[in-house]
Design a protein around this motif. Structure first.
Motif, PDB file in Angstrom:
ATOM      1  N   LEU A  12       0.823  -1.203   0.000  1.00  0.00           N
ATOM      2  CA  LEU A  12       0.000   0.000   0.000  1.00  0.00           C
ATOM      3  C   LEU A  12       0.863   1.262   0.000  1.00  0.00           C
ATOM      4  CD1 LEU A  12      -2.821  -1.088   2.477  1.00  0.00           C
ATOM      5  CD2 LEU A  12      -3.118  -0.521   0.063  1.00  0.00           C
ATOM      6  N   LYS A  13       1.941   1.242   0.766  1.00  0.00           N
ATOM      7  CA  LYS A  13       2.868   2.373   0.796  1.00  0.00           C
ATOM      8  C   LYS A  13       3.449   2.616  -0.599  1.00  0.00           C
ATOM      9  CE  LYS A  13       6.808   4.087   3.534  1.00  0.00           C
ATOM     10  NZ  LYS A  13       7.732   4.501   2.470  1.00  0.00           N
ATOM     11  N   THR A  14       3.846   1.545  -1.257  1.00  0.00           N
ATOM     12  CA  THR A  14       4.404   1.662  -2.612  1.00  0.00           C
ATOM     13  C   THR A  14       3.357   2.151  -3.600  1.00  0.00           C
ATOM     14  OG1 THR A  14       5.989  -0.118  -2.177  1.00  0.00           O
ATOM     15  CG2 THR A  14       5.527   0.389  -4.483  1.00  0.00           C
ATOM     16  N   MET A  15       2.134   1.647  -3.456  1.00  0.00           N
ATOM     17  CA  MET A  15       1.050   2.075  -4.348  1.00  0.00           C
ATOM     18  C   MET A  15       0.820   3.573  -4.249  1.00  0.00           C
ATOM     19  SD  MET A  15      -2.393   3.114  -4.319  1.00  0.00           S
ATOM     20  CE  MET A  15      -3.178   2.447  -2.849  1.00  0.00           C
ATOM     21  N   VAL A  16       0.752   4.084  -3.009  1.00  0.00           N
ATOM     22  CA  VAL A  16       0.524   5.521  -2.821  1.00  0.00           C
ATOM     23  C   VAL A  16       1.734   6.319  -3.312  1.00  0.00           C
ATOM     24  CG1 VAL A  16      -0.019   7.353  -1.177  1.00  0.00           C
ATOM     25  CG2 VAL A  16      -1.019   5.089  -0.884  1.00  0.00           C
ATOM     26  N   HIS A  17       2.933   5.822  -3.018  1.00  0.00           N
ATOM     27  CA  HIS A  17       4.157   6.496  -3.482  1.00  0.00           C
ATOM     28  C   HIS A  17       4.134   6.659  -5.003  1.00  0.00           C
ATOM     29  CE1 HIS A  17       8.458   7.500  -3.770  1.00  0.00           C
ATOM     30  NE2 HIS A  17       8.462   6.686  -4.812  1.00  0.00           N
ATOM     31  N   LEU A  51     -10.042   7.750  -0.527  1.00  0.00           N
ATOM     32  CA  LEU A  51     -11.018   8.642   0.105  1.00  0.00           C
ATOM     33  C   LEU A  51     -11.738   8.014   1.292  1.00  0.00           C
ATOM     34  CD1 LEU A  51     -12.722  10.442  -2.930  1.00  0.00           C
ATOM     35  CD2 LEU A  51     -10.970  11.325  -1.387  1.00  0.00           C
ATOM     36  N   ASN A  52     -11.693   6.701   1.407  1.00  0.00           N
ATOM     37  CA  ASN A  52     -12.495   6.036   2.455  1.00  0.00           C
ATOM     38  C   ASN A  52     -11.647   5.156   3.362  1.00  0.00           C
ATOM     39  OD1 ASN A  52     -11.890   4.013   0.636  1.00  0.00           O
ATOM     40  ND2 ASN A  52     -13.929   3.091   0.684  1.00  0.00           N
ATOM     41  N   LEU A  53     -10.426   5.590   3.653  1.00  0.00           N
ATOM     42  CA  LEU A  53      -9.484   4.749   4.382  1.00  0.00           C
ATOM     43  C   LEU A  53      -9.949   4.362   5.780  1.00  0.00           C
ATOM     44  CD1 LEU A  53      -6.059   6.367   3.361  1.00  0.00           C
ATOM     45  CD2 LEU A  53      -7.219   4.388   2.370  1.00  0.00           C
ATOM     46  N   GLY A  61     -15.755  -0.478   3.362  1.00  0.00           N
ATOM     47  CA  GLY A  61     -14.485   0.230   3.343  1.00  0.00           C
ATOM     48  C   GLY A  61     -13.323  -0.740   3.458  1.00  0.00           C
ATOM     49  N   PRO A  62     -12.092  -0.241   3.424  1.00  0.00           N
ATOM     50  CA  PRO A  62     -10.926  -1.119   3.518  1.00  0.00           C
ATOM     51  C   PRO A  62     -10.634  -1.602   4.938  1.00  0.00           C
ATOM     52  CG  PRO A  62     -10.212   1.155   3.308  1.00  0.00           C
ATOM     53  CD  PRO A  62     -11.709   1.159   3.150  1.00  0.00           C
ATOM     54  N   GLY A  63     -11.168  -0.894   5.947  1.00  0.00           N
ATOM     55  CA  GLY A  63     -10.957  -1.311   7.327  1.00  0.00           C
ATOM     56  C   GLY A  63      -9.499  -1.332   7.735  1.00  0.00           C
ATOM     57  N   LEU A  64      -8.755  -0.333   7.314  1.00  0.00           N
ATOM     58  CA  LEU A  64      -7.315  -0.321   7.565  1.00  0.00           C
ATOM     59  C   LEU A  64      -6.975   0.083   8.993  1.00  0.00           C
ATOM     60  CD1 LEU A  64      -6.034   1.410   4.302  1.00  0.00           C
ATOM     61  CD2 LEU A  64      -5.971  -1.023   4.841  1.00  0.00           C
ATOM     62  N   ASP A  65      -5.843  -0.415   9.480  1.00  0.00           N
ATOM     63  CA  ASP A  65      -5.349  -0.016  10.787  1.00  0.00           C
ATOM     64  C   ASP A  65      -4.690   1.357  10.693  1.00  0.00           C
ATOM     65  OD1 ASP A  65      -2.128  -0.569  10.617  1.00  0.00           O
ATOM     66  OD2 ASP A  65      -3.276  -1.968   9.392  1.00  0.00           O
ATOM     67  N   ALA A  66      -4.485   1.988  11.845  1.00  0.00           N
ATOM     68  CA  ALA A  66      -3.966   3.358  11.874  1.00  0.00           C
ATOM     69  C   ALA A  66      -2.533   3.446  11.373  1.00  0.00           C
ATOM     70  CB  ALA A  66      -4.066   3.925  13.297  1.00  0.00           C
ATOM     71  N   VAL A  67      -1.716   2.444  11.683  1.00  0.00           N
ATOM     72  CA  VAL A  67      -0.327   2.473  11.219  1.00  0.00           C
ATOM     73  C   VAL A  67      -0.278   2.504   9.695  1.00  0.00           C
ATOM     74  CG1 VAL A  67       1.849   1.207  11.088  1.00  0.00           C
ATOM     75  CG2 VAL A  67       0.631   1.356  13.267  1.00  0.00           C
ATOM     76  N   THR A  68      -1.079   1.663   9.065  1.00  0.00           N
ATOM     77  CA  THR A  68      -1.102   1.624   7.594  1.00  0.00           C
ATOM     78  C   THR A  68      -1.582   2.946   7.020  1.00  0.00           C
ATOM     79  OG1 THR A  68      -1.516  -0.764   7.645  1.00  0.00           O
ATOM     80  CG2 THR A  68      -2.023   0.394   5.593  1.00  0.00           C
ATOM     81  N   ILE A  69      -2.625   3.513   7.611  1.00  0.00           N
ATOM     82  CA  ILE A  69      -3.121   4.811   7.137  1.00  0.00           C
ATOM     83  C   ILE A  69      -2.035   5.866   7.292  1.00  0.00           C
ATOM     84  CG2 ILE A  69      -4.836   6.629   7.492  1.00  0.00           C
ATOM     85  CD1 ILE A  69      -6.791   4.440   8.428  1.00  0.00           C
ATOM     86  N   SER A  86      -7.119  17.492   1.993  1.00  0.00           N
ATOM     87  CA  SER A  86      -8.466  17.207   1.481  1.00  0.00           C
ATOM     88  C   SER A  86      -8.857  15.761   1.743  1.00  0.00           C
ATOM     89  CB  SER A  86      -8.529  17.494  -0.029  1.00  0.00           C
ATOM     90  OG  SER A  86      -8.281  18.858  -0.293  1.00  0.00           O
ATOM     91  N   ILE A  87      -7.903  14.855   1.533  1.00  0.00           N
ATOM     92  CA  ILE A  87      -8.146  13.433   1.774  1.00  0.00           C
ATOM     93  C   ILE A  87      -8.311  13.170   3.268  1.00  0.00           C
ATOM     94  CG2 ILE A  87      -7.115  11.136   1.594  1.00  0.00           C
ATOM     95  CD1 ILE A  87      -5.737  12.135  -0.999  1.00  0.00           C
ATOM     96  N   ALA A  88      -7.434  13.770   4.064  1.00  0.00           N
ATOM     97  CA  ALA A  88      -7.473  13.560   5.514  1.00  0.00           C
ATOM     98  C   ALA A  88      -8.761  14.091   6.134  1.00  0.00           C
ATOM     99  CB  ALA A  88      -6.262  14.221   6.167  1.00  0.00           C
ATOM    100  N   ALA A  89      -9.360  15.106   5.518  1.00  0.00           N
ATOM    101  CA  ALA A  89     -10.615  15.652   6.048  1.00  0.00           C
ATOM    102  C   ALA A  89     -11.730  14.620   6.000  1.00  0.00           C
ATOM    103  CB  ALA A  89     -11.011  16.913   5.280  1.00  0.00           C
ATOM    104  N   ASN A  90     -11.652  13.683   5.044  1.00  0.00           N
ATOM    105  CA  ASN A  90     -12.640  12.603   5.012  1.00  0.00           C
ATOM    106  C   ASN A  90     -12.504  11.706   6.242  1.00  0.00           C
ATOM    107  OD1 ASN A  90     -13.751  13.434   2.573  1.00  0.00           O
ATOM    108  ND2 ASN A  90     -13.678  11.388   1.670  1.00  0.00           N
ATOM    109  N   ALA A  91     -11.254  11.468   6.654  1.00  0.00           N
ATOM    110  CA  ALA A  91     -11.026  10.683   7.865  1.00  0.00           C
ATOM    111  C   ALA A  91     -11.509  11.443   9.093  1.00  0.00           C
ATOM    112  CB  ALA A  91      -9.543  10.346   7.997  1.00  0.00           C
TER     113      ALA A  91
END
Length: 377
Positions: A12-17, A51-53, A61-69, A86-91
């Motif tokens: 996931l880190k690589t995907m976002v990078h 947008l829905n992390l 949703g993906p149900g991700l843990d906080a470390v991954t987010i 903008s993305i973080a505001a959704n969280a």
């Protein structure tokens, strides 16, 4: 103690990078200049699932843990802090629903986000910043409805969001004991967007005021009980602050990488400036501060994932990482000299973006009070 990331986290880190490198960083200066995201970017962000992390798996949703987010937000911060905001505001808007929303509220709220829309968290007012108890927006019960009146300001995504969490006071005497949270949808009669802010940094994000003029909403839109809003807001900010820290680390890392590369290439007095000990000392200090910030963010996120108390560590991470972002970006501009100060390069943008990290979601002065209170009482 294991500092290794899981294969899924690395993927996931690589995907976002890779996404940031292709779709955000090359356009960061242009978006900063225009004061908005470029057309089509929001759709691309949604297509890669950013947008829905914080949406739980049971609500699609993906149900991700906080470390991954946190790992993902750091990568977003490297590309453009405005887009990351903008993305973080959704969280930020999603956490109150995660915390206290009932099944129907969660279905309603998260379906809007899952469809690729933005959300907004509206607590701040012209007279209520750090003092959440000073919220003057009112919510008067009228049968099976509430009628909301008031004005919110500095609300991220306000001009773009389709759904909002609005904090209003249900007591005539105001104060934190009357603070209550409500879900309000765009298009509700009397609910309008006011002026858009012209900001120093995070300019790709949308920041506006919100005006509520006799906005009637069903009581079913109330999150939690009357008077529970302050508790909800504080728990929400505890959850979100490490993510501000993560974005701050991203900003600092990007500025650091830029100035290190410059120092290796820039020659003065017949040699690269990276060979000068005063420059080396600045680079070493930056590296230490960034690594310490990253570890504080990871620890706060890990504690949250373990279900352990993390309010103090959340404040530590947000405060230290945002202070680091401000210091590192300032030093990066200094190392780069006139080129760092020029708007042709990203260094000065990193510096402008870093400042808000010390201000929003609780100023760093407030963070220090939170830390001290956790230690002393």
């Amino acid at each position: 103690m294991d500092f290794n990331l899981t294969p899924d986290q690395l993927d996931l880190k690589t995907m976002v990078h890779d996404f940031v490198a292709k779709e955000i960083t090359p356009y960061a200066l242009e978006m900063d200049k225009e004061g908005k995201m470029y057309p089509g970017l929001l759709q691309k962000i949604d297509e890669v699932g950013l947008l829905n992390l914080v949406v739980p798996e049971e609500y699609d949703g993906p149900g991700l843990d906080a470390v991954t987010i946190g790992l993902m937000y750091e990568e977003l911060g490297k590309g453009c802090a405005g887009v990351a905001t903008s993305i973080a505001a959704n969280a930020l808007a999603g956490y109150p629903v995660v915390l206290v929303g009932n099944d129907e509220q969660k279905k309603k709220f998260f379906s809007v986000i899952n469809e690729g829309n933005l959300a907004a968290f509206a607590l701040t007012e012209p007279g209520a910043g750090s003092d959440a108890g000073a919220v003057a927006t009112t919510a008067i019960k009228d049968g099976d409805d509430y009628i909301l009146n008031g004005t919110k300001c500095f609300i991220t995504n306000a001009g773009l969001a389709e759904i909002f969490v609005i904090f209003a006071n249900t007591r005539k005497s105001a104060g934190i004991r009357g603070l209550t949270a409500f879900i309000v949808e765009r298009g509700t009669p009397g609910f309008t967007v006011g002026k858009e802010e012209e900001k120093m940094g995070i300019r790709a994000s949308n920041t506006c005021e919100l005006i509520l003029d006799n906005v009637r909403i069903p009581a079913a839109n109330r999150l939690g009980r009357e008077g529970e809003g302050f508790k909800i807001a504080m728990k929400t900010l505890d959850a979100a602050r490490p993510l501000v820290g993560a974005v701050s680390v991203g900003i600092a890392q990007a500025a650091f990488d830029t100035c290190v590369q410059y120092a290796k290439e820039r020659k003065q007095f017949g040699k690269p400036i990276s060979s000068f000990q005063l420059v080396q000392a600045m680079i070493a200090d930056m590296a230490m501060q960034i690594e310490a910030s990253r570890l504080l963010v990871y620890k706060a996120c890990w504690l949250k994932d373990q279900g352990l108390p993390f309010s103090k560590e959340s404040a530590l991470a947000k405060c230290f990482a945002s202070d680091t972002a401000m210091k590192v970006t300032t030093d990066a501009v200094q190392v780069m000299g006139g080129y760092g100060y020029s708007k042709e390069y990203l260094a000065e943008k990193y510096m402008r973006d870093a400042k808000i990290m010390q201000i929003y979601e609780g100023t760093n002065q407030i963070q220090r009070l939170v830390i001290a209170n956790n230690i002393l009482y």
